[in-house]
Design an enzyme around this catalytic site. Structure first.
Site, PDB file in Angstrom:
ATOM      1  N   ASP A   1       0.907  -1.148   0.077  1.00 44.10           N
ATOM      2  CA  ASP A   1       0.033  -0.052   0.125  1.00 44.10           C
ATOM      3  C   ASP A   1       0.968   1.137   0.021  1.00 44.10           C
ATOM      4  O   ASP A   1       1.502   1.418   1.133  1.00 44.10           O
ATOM      5  CB  ASP A   1      -0.752   0.014   1.095  1.00 44.10           C
ATOM      6  CG  ASP A   1      -1.822   1.052   1.247  1.00 44.10           C
ATOM      7  OD1 ASP A   1      -1.635   2.180   0.528  1.00 44.10           O
ATOM      8  OD2 ASP A   1      -2.941   0.935   1.699  1.00 44.10           O
ATOM      9  N   HIS A   2       1.258   1.864  -1.087  1.00 45.45           N
ATOM     10  CA  HIS A   2       1.968   2.721  -1.223  1.00 45.45           C
ATOM     11  C   HIS A   2       1.868   4.075  -0.265  1.00 45.45           C
ATOM     12  O   HIS A   2       2.823   4.775  -0.191  1.00 45.45           O
ATOM     13  CB  HIS A   2       2.481   3.168  -2.741  1.00 45.45           C
ATOM     14  CG  HIS A   2       1.290   4.268  -3.234  1.00 45.45           C
ATOM     15  ND1 HIS A   2       0.101   3.727  -3.854  1.00 45.45           N
ATOM     16  CD2 HIS A   2       0.910   5.351  -3.146  1.00 45.45           C
ATOM     17  CE1 HIS A   2      -0.665   4.784  -4.012  1.00 45.45           C
ATOM     18  NE2 HIS A   2      -0.104   5.876  -3.721  1.00 45.45           N
TER      19      HIS A   2
ATOM     20  N   HIS B   1      -6.039   2.630   1.705  1.00 46.71           N
ATOM     21  CA  HIS B   1      -5.149   3.922   2.153  1.00 46.71           C
ATOM     22  C   HIS B   1      -5.887   4.380   3.300  1.00 46.71           C
ATOM     23  O   HIS B   1      -5.107   4.541   4.343  1.00 46.71           O
ATOM     24  CB  HIS B   1      -5.215   4.876   1.105  1.00 46.71           C
ATOM     25  CG  HIS B   1      -4.545   4.137   0.081  1.00 46.71           C
ATOM     26  ND1 HIS B   1      -3.517   3.418  -0.241  1.00 46.71           N
ATOM     27  CD2 HIS B   1      -4.991   4.618  -1.408  1.00 46.71           C
ATOM     28  CE1 HIS B   1      -3.160   3.059  -1.488  1.00 46.71           C
ATOM     29  NE2 HIS B   1      -3.986   4.023  -2.216  1.00 46.71           N
TER      30      HIS B   1
END
Lengths: 513, 361
Positions: free
Chosen positions: A202-203, A265
């Protein structure tokens, strides 16, 4: 036979970064956009910083026929375009390019994987990579399960020629489309890998400010005593995008804002802000605390979904002086789509720390600007002293963690305006990463790839976190099935007016980030 | 109160003379004016940033000009209050004068400028006696203080003592010293005299890539066993400034990290000098670490700012590879050190051994 010392004494003091072990990174979907824009530039940046192991290789796996040299030439252009180090350093690139290879195969072709296995073993012998693998699934999600099964079936995971070597896998989002599809994906992963070998990326978790949430909370004694229902009125998490669906219409129309952004996110941001102090900063300890938060989120009944959520869909409007189409007019979007492009939620965490404190989550496309922030809104002080005297209403303190753009932290407090009258005015103390530390933060993918290579899962999501997030989101989607269509909102404003009414009913208002 | 023209001069980096006693007041008024100007949408917004006090000691105008140049770049990554001291005790006339200027950088993609202030103090003759008292009130509270001493501080030990008392870190470069090797013992003693202060030599910082390349040979467990089997370490260096000291520090580092007694270090580590015509040379030219079965070699590539590492061993630990040296200008080296911010215990261990080793050679 002599035994090796447990650590390398010559590495002492060289870098706070742990040194990665030898490794081959195999990228599935090697000709795709993610590989070119993010993954290979991030690997080049790591090479530039001297953070790749000495014995290292990258193998691109994709369908299109291509030679190693063609692949290298394409990646060189990609690095020149997207690396944060400009211009490209010829010595660093040459050294990395020698370690880049291409393997052509269909994702479902068993023979292709057998050939890949043989090729990787050849690389082990030639480059000293000792059987260590990091597989990166950068393909369309529909290919994930097939690739995982092929890896297992063709001996790429439990290698007989290097039984002690590490094999890890990075899975790009989305991790499923619902709880059941997430479970299906997790089941396939669990059939081939142990959980400690799986890195769900999950960047957002690789961004500096997100990593700084734990530092801010647990390395500064002044905040933690206030971080609870006694002092916090509510928390707002906003992830706003000014862009529309930008050519992703066919994917987005089947997904929507809730699945695309909130499930992953925003739930991660919420759990980091709300979690209890972990016993250590190791991955498992942090995952344990995050999942406790997710488990404590009060589930919504279908009736509560109407009360605790608002969804919207952007209509025509204008952005930066340009007319923009409505969502339903976007390419590959159904003209009668009911997919939400805006969502506002109110969640409650039913534990001792957060009982009664609403967490407002807001995300949308075609909002006035692209911004992501977490705002902790403290309770207002008693109005006994200043309420009557001051000519302006007293604003409660707020602590704002800005994730993008201008990563930083701001605190709003009240101060007396100079002069004879007792006027108070809110003032902002603002810390910006760019101003204080210069603009040399690593890219999110850089940090995450490095962590995966060294086997540190702290900034990745664990199976139970993913599945619990889907449970929460599935309940909301179920409630929406029997609800009216999303409220339309003009492109370029902060969502539908119903979202304002939604929070105003609680005597609060949305921040204007 | 300064006017807008003075503010523009200040933020453009032009030095403005000020009375030493009025430095803080003048700076305060300038920043206040900057804050007021920011309310005007036609003006560029200015933010002052400061993460450390950075004192630079200079003895010549050339060193002072170099310091300003370095600070101008360094402040984009390490916002600080820079205090540049031009100290000339041997000049007859007594002087204590000051000037202020700012270094401003655009922040990110926006139009906001992040600025840092530079205070220059010139002390000469008997005026040098007042230097300490002039500097102390200028230090920003609650921030670390780094002292970058250009030149040989052992030759100005009284002044050094006064300034090191306020510093958390001292950075110096023995490659600029006339004859550093005989002074190593004295240097090591000064370091132990100030246990709360961290010392680092930029000559040590320049060894970073050489140390990293050697360390990487032994990362894989099957190669790490070779550390216990090292027979010799051959270090070849050029004749450039500080080259032999760098080679000595490097050898002492290996010996100290592997806990070799002095006698063993002396027996295994061989330093030799070679004619060096390479303009890109950085002091050390090559290293060979030999065990019974393997040779681990690093050599500087002629004409390039790169080094190549190779292993000659059955079941080699890694491939031959080439790495670029990190930039070695003062700004880059200082930036590396300010990034680290920790005590260099590894350097201190290597220096302590180098003192004994050098004497016993």
């Amino acid at each position: 036979m002599q035994t090796a010392p447990p650590t390398n004494p010559l590495q002492e003091g060289l870098s706070a970064q742990r040194t990665p072990e030898p490794c081959v990174v195999v990228i599935f979907g090697a000709t795709g956009d993610l590989t070119h824009r993010k993954l290979v530039p991030a690997l080049y940046n790591l090479a530039h910083e001297g953070q790749l192991p000495q014995s290292f290789a990258i193998v691109g796996f994709a369908r299109r026929p291509k030679t190693h040299d063609q692949f290298r030439a394409e990646l060189r252009d990609a690095v020149a375009h997207s690396s944060r180090f400009q211009p490209i350093n010829p010595a660093v690139w040459e050294s990395l390019a020698q370690a880049i290879f291409y393997h052509q195969s269909e994702f479902g072709d068993a023979q292709g994987y057998q050939k890949l296995n043989a090729f990787l073993q050849k690389l082990d012998a030639e480059r000293g990579t000792a059987g260590h693998r990091l597989f990166y699934l950068a393909t369309a999600p529909t290919e994930f399960i097939g690739i995982i099964e092929q890896l297992g079936a063709n001996g790429l995971i439990h290698s007989q020629h290097a039984p002690t070597a590490s094999q890890r896998i990075i899975v790009e989002k989305p991790f499923g489309h619902s709880l059941s599809t997430a479970e299906e994906l997790n089941q396939a992963l669990a059939g081939a890998f142990d959980e400690r070998q799986i890195f769900r990326i999950d960047h957002y978790l690789g961004k500096e400010t997100v990593q700084n949430i734990a530092a801010l909370r647990f390395a500064n004694e002044i905040f933690e005593p206030l971080w609870n229902q006694k002092y916090v009125d509510h928390i707002q998490i906003t992830v706003a995008e000014s862009l529309g669906v930008e050519g992703r219409g066919s994917y987005y129309d089947g997904s929507g804002a809730l699945r695309d952004m909130v499930q992953n996110h925003m739930m991660q941001l919420l759990s980091l802000v709300a979690m209890e102090p972990p016993t250590t900063l190791d991955g498992p300890a942090i995952h344990d605390e995050k999942v406790k938060v997710l488990r404590a989120i009060r589930p919504m009944t279908p009736e509560q979904v109407q009360q605790f959520t608002v969804r919207g869909q952007y209509a025509r409007g204008s952005m930066a002086g340009q007319a923009v189409p409505a969502y339903r007019e976007e390419k590959n979007v159904s003209p009668d789509s009911r997919t939400e492009t805006f969502v506002a939620l109110k969640l409650f965490i039913e534990n001792w720390r957060w009982f009664g404190v609403p967490f407002y989550l807001r995300h949308g496309k075609r909002l006035p600007k692209g911004v992501a922030e977490i705002a902790v809104q403290f309770k207002a002080p008693p109005a006994v002293l200043f309420g009557a005297e001051s000519t302006t209403p007293l604003q409660p303190n707020a602590l704002v963690m800005r994730i993008q753009p201008d990563e930083g932290i701001a605190i709003r407090m009240n101060a007396k305006v100079p002069g004879n009258a007792l006027n108070l005015q809110p003032v902002k103390m603002d810390f910006r990463y760019g101003g204080s530390f210069g603009a040399h933060s690593p890219e999110a993918y850089e940090r995450l790839l490095h962590d995966a290579i060294i086997g540190d899962s702290t900034l990745f999501t664990r199976r139970d976190e993913v599945e619990r997030s889907w449970q929460i989101v599935d309940a909301i989607i179920e409630g929406w099935n029997s609800a009216p269509a999303p409220f339309p909102y003009e492109s370029g404003i902060w969502g539908p007016p119903e979202a304002d009414k939604f929070i105003e009913r609680d005597g609060r208002e949305w921040r204007r980030p | 109160m300064p006017d807008t023209a003075q503010l523009q001069t200040f933020t453009a980096g032009v030095e403005t003379a000020v009375d030493v006693a009025q430095i803080e007041r003048q700076l305060h008024e300038l920043w206040q004016l900057a804050a007021e100007s920011a309310k005007d949408p036609s003006q560029r917004q200015i933010t002052r940033a400061c993460l450390l006090n950075f004192i630079v000691f200079c003895e010549t105008d050339a060193e002072s000009a170099h310091a300003s140049e370095v600070i101008s770049t360094l402040t984009s990554q390490h916002p600080c209050r820079a205090i540049v001291l031009l100290v000339q005790p041997d000049v007859a006339s007594a002087e204590l004068s000051a000037s202020i200027s700012a270094h401003c950088h655009l922040a990110g993609t926006g139009q906001k400028q992040v600025c840092c202030e530079q205070i220059a103090i010139h002390a000469s003759g008997p005026g040098v006696a007042h230097l300490g008292a002039a500097v102390l009130p200028l230090l920003e509270s609650d921030l670390p203080t780094v002292l970058w001493w250009q030149g040989d501080f052992l030759k100005r030990i009284d002044l050094f003592r006064r300034l090191v008392a306020v510093a958390d870190r001292v950075i110096y470069d023995t490659s600029t010293w006339t004859d550093p090797q005989p002074q190593l013992g004295d240097l090591a003693r000064r370091i132990t005299e100030h246990p709360r202060c961290s010392f680092v030599d930029l000559s040590w910082t320049r060894l970073g890539l050489w140390r990293r390349l050697a360390a990487e040979f032994f990362d894989a467990p099957n190669c790490r066993t070779e550390l216990a089997r090292i027979r010799t370490v051959d270090i070849v260096h050029g004749h450039g400034p500080g080259a032999s000291l760098r080679a000595l520090l490097y050898g002492s580092w290996i010996a100290a990290q592997l806990n070799w007694p002095v006698a063993e270090a002396r027996q295994k580590i061989h330093l030799s000098a070679r004619e060096d015509r390479d303009a890109t040379s950085v002091g050390i030219l090559s290293i060979a670490i030999k065990t019974d079965d393997a040779t681990f070699s690093i050599r500087k590539n002629f004409g390039e700012s790169t080094a190549s590492a190779t292993v000659d061993m059955p079941n080699a630990c890694g491939l031959p590879h080439k790495r670029a040296f990190w930039p070695e200008d003062d700004t880059s080296l200082l930036s590396q050190e300010l990034d680290l911010g920790t005590r260099h215990t590894v350097y201190e261990k290597a220096l302590a051994l180098a003192v004994i080793e050098d004497v016993s050679r």
